[in-house]
Enzyme design. Sequence first.
Site, PDB file in Angstrom:
ATOM      1  N   ARG A 181       0.877  -1.157   0.000  1.00 53.28           N
ATOM      2  CA  ARG A 181       0.000   0.000   0.000  1.00 53.28           C
ATOM      3  C   ARG A 181       0.916   1.210   0.000  1.00 53.28           C
ATOM      4  O   ARG A 181       1.978   1.169   0.652  1.00 53.28           O
ATOM      5  CB  ARG A 181      -0.855  -0.030   1.273  1.00 53.28           C
TER       6      ARG A 181
ATOM      7  N   HIS B  28      12.822  -4.240  -1.764  1.00 54.68           N
ATOM      8  CA  HIS B  28      12.159  -4.421  -3.054  1.00 54.68           C
ATOM      9  C   HIS B  28      12.866  -5.530  -3.824  1.00 54.68           C
ATOM     10  O   HIS B  28      14.099  -5.541  -3.901  1.00 54.68           O
ATOM     11  CB  HIS B  28      12.183  -3.113  -3.847  1.00 54.68           C
TER      12      HIS B  28
END
Length: 202
Positions: A92, A110
């Site tokens: 989010r 990531h």
Amino acid sequence: MTVKIAVLVSGRGSNLQAIMDSIEKGYIKNATINVVISNKANAYALERARNHGIDAVFLDPGKYDRDEYDRAILNVLNQYETDLLLLAGYFRLLGNKIIKAYRNRIMNIHPSLLPAFKGLHAQKQAFEYGVKVAGCTVHFVDEGLDSGPIILQKCVPVLTGDTEEILTARILEQEHVIYPEAVRLFTEGKLKIEGRNVVTGI
Ligand code: GAR
């Protein structure tokens, strides 16, 4: 001084687990995870946190508008006197209010070698693109998408016969190495941001 950590999660929580284990084993010293916050009620990460005696909070995005949701997160972060906020599989966008309040104190993991393959399904993007080297990145979070200053990266090969699943697993193994390492560097005061460059003092 003990660095008080809060972790934002949405799902499985294997990166959270790697960091909890690193603290328990003493690899990361002078740090505690005080709270884990999820935007998903059934995130397994919440259970992992509780198993380690860590407060686990579900904040329901359905109950707030965007601004209120950020304020709700900020309230929890303040309540737990957070020094460092970790995004660990948090799916989010983080509001600007939070980014401003915790500037240079928010990290994200990531699953690509940034700036390549930002956003969702990074491993799939890399696999389908046909890269020969993939990897993962820990970076500070700024207002952009996966765009903040890079702290650590690790690359892995893409091998003949790999599937997307095999590659994803190979990357994840390295995520569990570099995320605890980045947190350790932070808690030891060894990270200095100079523009886009993070000097690691190692
Ligand atoms: C990890 O691979 C992480 O890098 C990725 O989600 C997975 C969460 O796994 N994050 C992103 O793609 C963020 N853009 P985990 O819940 O087991 O840590």
